[in-house]
Motif scaffolding. Structure first.
Motif, PDB file in Angstrom:
ATOM      1  N   GLY A  77      41.161  58.079  19.166  1.00 34.40           N
ATOM      2  CA  GLY A  77      39.877  58.666  18.828  1.00 34.40           C
ATOM      3  C   GLY A  77      38.747  58.311  19.754  1.00 34.40           C
ATOM      4  O   GLY A  77      37.634  58.826  19.597  1.00 34.40           O
ATOM      5  N   ARG A  78      38.975  57.440  20.725  1.00 36.54           N
ATOM      6  CA  ARG A  78      37.924  57.011  21.653  1.00 36.54           C
ATOM      7  C   ARG A  78      38.077  57.746  22.981  1.00 36.54           C
ATOM      8  O   ARG A  78      39.185  57.874  23.511  1.00 36.54           O
ATOM      9  CB  ARG A  78      38.022  55.504  21.886  1.00 36.54           C
ATOM     10  N   VAL A  79      36.959  58.244  23.533  1.00 35.61           N
ATOM     11  CA  VAL A  79      36.989  58.945  24.818  1.00 35.61           C
ATOM     12  C   VAL A  79      37.257  57.929  25.933  1.00 35.61           C
ATOM     13  O   VAL A  79      36.496  56.969  26.096  1.00 35.61           O
ATOM     14  CB  VAL A  79      35.665  59.676  25.084  1.00 35.61           C
ATOM     15  N   ILE A  80      38.337  58.155  26.693  1.00 35.95           N
ATOM     16  CA  ILE A  80      38.655  57.244  27.802  1.00 35.95           C
ATOM     17  C   ILE A  80      38.643  57.966  29.159  1.00 35.95           C
ATOM     18  O   ILE A  80      38.865  57.330  30.192  1.00 35.95           O
ATOM     19  CB  ILE A  80      40.019  56.551  27.597  1.00 35.95           C
ATOM     20  N   GLY A  81      38.397  59.258  29.152  1.00 35.75           N
ATOM     21  CA  GLY A  81      38.358  59.956  30.431  1.00 35.75           C
ATOM     22  C   GLY A  81      38.026  61.420  30.265  1.00 35.75           C
ATOM     23  O   GLY A  81      38.075  61.971  29.158  1.00 35.75           O
ATOM     24  N   TRP A  82      37.659  62.028  31.400  1.00 31.72           N
ATOM     25  CA  TRP A  82      37.416  63.470  31.450  1.00 31.72           C
ATOM     26  C   TRP A  82      37.760  63.941  32.860  1.00 31.72           C
ATOM     27  O   TRP A  82      37.313  63.359  33.847  1.00 31.72           O
ATOM     28  CB  TRP A  82      35.953  63.783  31.156  1.00 31.72           C
ATOM     29  N   GLY A  83      38.567  64.994  32.941  1.00 36.47           N
ATOM     30  CA  GLY A  83      39.015  65.422  34.255  1.00 36.47           C
ATOM     31  C   GLY A  83      39.748  64.291  34.964  1.00 36.47           C
ATOM     32  O   GLY A  83      40.682  63.695  34.421  1.00 36.47           O
ATOM     33  N   GLU A  84      39.300  63.943  36.157  1.00 36.24           N
ATOM     34  CA  GLU A  84      39.903  62.831  36.894  1.00 36.24           C
ATOM     35  C   GLU A  84      39.070  61.562  36.785  1.00 36.24           C
ATOM     36  O   GLU A  84      39.339  60.580  37.488  1.00 36.24           O
ATOM     37  CB  GLU A  84      40.076  63.224  38.365  1.00 36.24           C
ATOM     38  N   ILE A  85      38.074  61.568  35.932  1.00 36.14           N
ATOM     39  CA  ILE A  85      37.179  60.416  35.781  1.00 36.14           C
ATOM     40  C   ILE A  85      37.619  59.595  34.574  1.00 36.14           C
ATOM     41  O   ILE A  85      37.714  60.109  33.451  1.00 36.14           O
ATOM     42  CB  ILE A  85      35.717  60.869  35.585  1.00 36.14           C
ATOM     43  N   GLY A  86      37.920  58.305  34.788  1.00 35.88           N
ATOM     44  CA  GLY A  86      38.349  57.424  33.709  1.00 35.88           C
ATOM     45  C   GLY A  86      37.290  56.398  33.356  1.00 35.88           C
ATOM     46  O   GLY A  86      36.504  55.968  34.216  1.00 35.88           O
ATOM     47  N   ASP A  87      37.250  56.009  32.095  1.00 37.31           N
ATOM     48  CA  ASP A  87      36.306  54.988  31.628  1.00 37.31           C
ATOM     49  C   ASP A  87      36.803  53.617  32.065  1.00 37.31           C
ATOM     50  O   ASP A  87      37.966  53.270  31.871  1.00 37.31           O
ATOM     51  CB  ASP A  87      36.181  55.055  30.103  1.00 37.31           C
ATOM     52  N   VAL A  88      35.886  52.808  32.649  1.00 38.24           N
ATOM     53  CA  VAL A  88      36.269  51.491  33.155  1.00 38.24           C
ATOM     54  C   VAL A  88      36.832  50.606  32.045  1.00 38.24           C
ATOM     55  O   VAL A  88      37.698  49.749  32.283  1.00 38.24           O
ATOM     56  CB  VAL A  88      35.062  50.818  33.855  1.00 38.24           C
ATOM     57  N   SER A  89      36.390  50.819  30.806  1.00 43.71           N
ATOM     58  CA  SER A  89      36.860  49.975  29.706  1.00 43.71           C
ATOM     59  C   SER A  89      38.290  50.302  29.302  1.00 43.71           C
ATOM     60  O   SER A  89      38.894  49.576  28.511  1.00 43.71           O
ATOM     61  CB  SER A  89      35.930  50.143  28.498  1.00 43.71           C
ATOM     62  N   ALA A  90      38.850  51.400  29.845  1.00 45.65           N
ATOM     63  CA  ALA A  90      40.237  51.774  29.533  1.00 45.65           C
ATOM     64  C   ALA A  90      41.187  51.427  30.667  1.00 45.65           C
ATOM     65  O   ALA A  90      42.361  51.765  30.619  1.00 45.65           O
ATOM     66  CB  ALA A  90      40.314  53.276  29.220  1.00 45.65           C
TER      67      ALA A  90
END
Length: 444
Positions: A414-427
């Motif tokens: 349920g948590r957003v970890i990325g969009w397209g080729e961009i990833g969240d640093v916390s993931a």
């Protein structure tokens, strides 16, 4: 069948050898030749010649008659063609087509479109057409009256593999109709006379009977001269294509073409390049007005922009230019990734690459959900900056506005970890996956 006065048969004796030489230069043993057999004089002579030449070259021969249903005699014509093929020992298929009278193309062009589509659907290696030198001269006149450019004025090609298979083969294209008539009379062939061929309401019939016939009566070499001119236009078109290939190599880059390099070309070369690339990518050729508008927007409109021209769109953003389908790419439906290396999500391909790096996204099959944007999602792309909204990230990443809705949002628990080729640093984790997005069909 009316019996016209006997023409000068000069050259008829060499007709078979010229056709055999053409076949030998274009085909390979074992290939399938499909003859477009209307039952008229031209295709009757062509089929008769091919039954003599094809077996010696190891070619497989068949015929196809298109039943348009536009004439009261259509059934009788189909029966004639089936009987003629049976006599020659050639398999014949009768193709029934429906002509769209409301297409806006006109009856003649709509019938031709339906006929060609049916014949091409048969497959095979070669679709063999009975066009002769008079048809070539007529086609050149027809296209010039419509303002054709160099490629259009090149008229028909004897061997044309641009849209195959099947490729098109016109082995009689350099022959005068008189030679075909002489062959038919010498071999006592029977053929159909279509009365619609005399109807000068149709543009091509008008050009044939009211323009080309009196012209050749006054100037006997006019037909040969027009056909020779089409050959010269064909050579010139080849040179333009070669120039376009040189320019394409100079402007092409990893994701399209360099806008700066394109704008360095003068208008004539830029139009030539755009026209050539549109043809290579399989889009319908633009008219002069469309091409001029594309050029104007390319030189003046601020980026990002997307201009639609028929079924294709010319796009520019972040110093790049490319073509893509006119329809804006659409997002997919919510999907759980199950470990496959790639999956289609809407109009994009999402690829997953195993990675052992600090920026790898850590998730396992069955944990990652692909969903469409709902608005307000935020991602922290690196440790040095705070979380930012996807709209800002998209702009900074040079993702065109019309692609953004087609890019999936990635969620884990349920948590957003990325969009397209961009990833969240916390993931991020030391072992995991790197995501690559193959964008919608964008090429130059």
């Amino acid at each position: 069948m009316p019996e016209p006065s006997a023409p000068d048969a000069t050259g008829a004796e060499l007709l078979e050898q010229r056709l055999r030489d053409t076949l030998a230069g274009a085909t390979r043993p074992g290939q399938i030749l499909t003859v477009a057999f209307s039952g008229g004089l031209d295709s009757t002579v062509l089929l008769h010649l091919l039954t003599r030449a094809a077996p010696a070259l190891g070619l497989r021969l068949r015929a196809a008659h298109v039943h348009h249903g536009l004439q009261a005699q259509a059934d009788a014509w189909a029966a004639h063609c089936a009987k003629a093929c049976g006599t020659l020992g050639v398999p014949c298929e009768i193709l029934h087509v429906s002509v769209d009278r409301s297409s806006g193309l006109g009856l003649e062009a709509a019938a031709r479109s339906a006929r060609h589509a049916a014949l091409r659907a048969l497959g095979g290696d070669w679709l063999v057409l009975a066009h002769h030198r008079g048809d070539q001269a007529e086609t050149l006149l027809h296209r010039l009256t419509r303002g054709a450019g160099v490629h259009g004025a090149a008229a028909m090609r004897g061997v044309d593999a641009r849209r195959g298979p099947p490729a098109l083969l016109r082995p009689l294209l350099d022959e005068p109709r008189a030679a075909l008539l002489a062959w038919a009379q010498q071999n006592r062939l029977q053929w159909i006379e279509d009365p619609s061929n005399q109807d000068t309401h149709f543009r091509r019939n008008f050009l044939r009977h009211e323009v080309l016939a009196p012209l050749t009566a006054r100037l006997p070499q006019a037909e040969a001269g027009l056909a020779r001119a089409a050959s010269h236009f064909h050579e010139a078109a080849g040179l333009l294509d070669a120039l376009a290939a040189i320019d394409h190599a100079a402007v092409e880059c990893s994701r399209g073409a360099s806008l700066a390099a394109l704008l360095a070309l003068n208008d004539a070369r830029l139009k030539n390049l755009l026209r050539a690339r549109i043809a290579v990518l399989g889009h319908a050729a633009p008219d002069a007005r469309q091409l001029a508008e594309a050029l104007r927007q390319l030189r003046t409109v601020q980026q990002p922009w997307r201009a639609i021209f028929g079924q294709w769109a010319l796009c520019a953003d972040a110093g790049l230019v490319w073509f893509e389908a006119a329809e804006v790419p659409l997002p997919g439906v919510a999907t759980i990734w199950q470990g496959e290396p790639a999956l289609h999500w809407g109009d994009v391909m999402v690829c997953f690459e195993p990675a052992s790096a600090p920026d790898a996204l850590a998730f396992r099959p069955g944990e990652l959900e692909l969903v469409a944007r709902s608005g307000g999602e935020r991602i922290r792309p690196d440790a040095a900056r705070p979380a930012r909204d996807i709209k800002t990230l998209a702009r900074d990443s040079a993702i065109p506005p019309w692609w953004r809705a087609a890019m999936p949002v990635f969620k884990q628990a349920g948590r957003v970890i990325g969009w397209g080729e961009i990833g969240d640093v916390s993931a991020h984790g030391s072992d995991g996956w790197r995501i690559r997005i193959a964008p919608p069909n964008a090429k130059f």
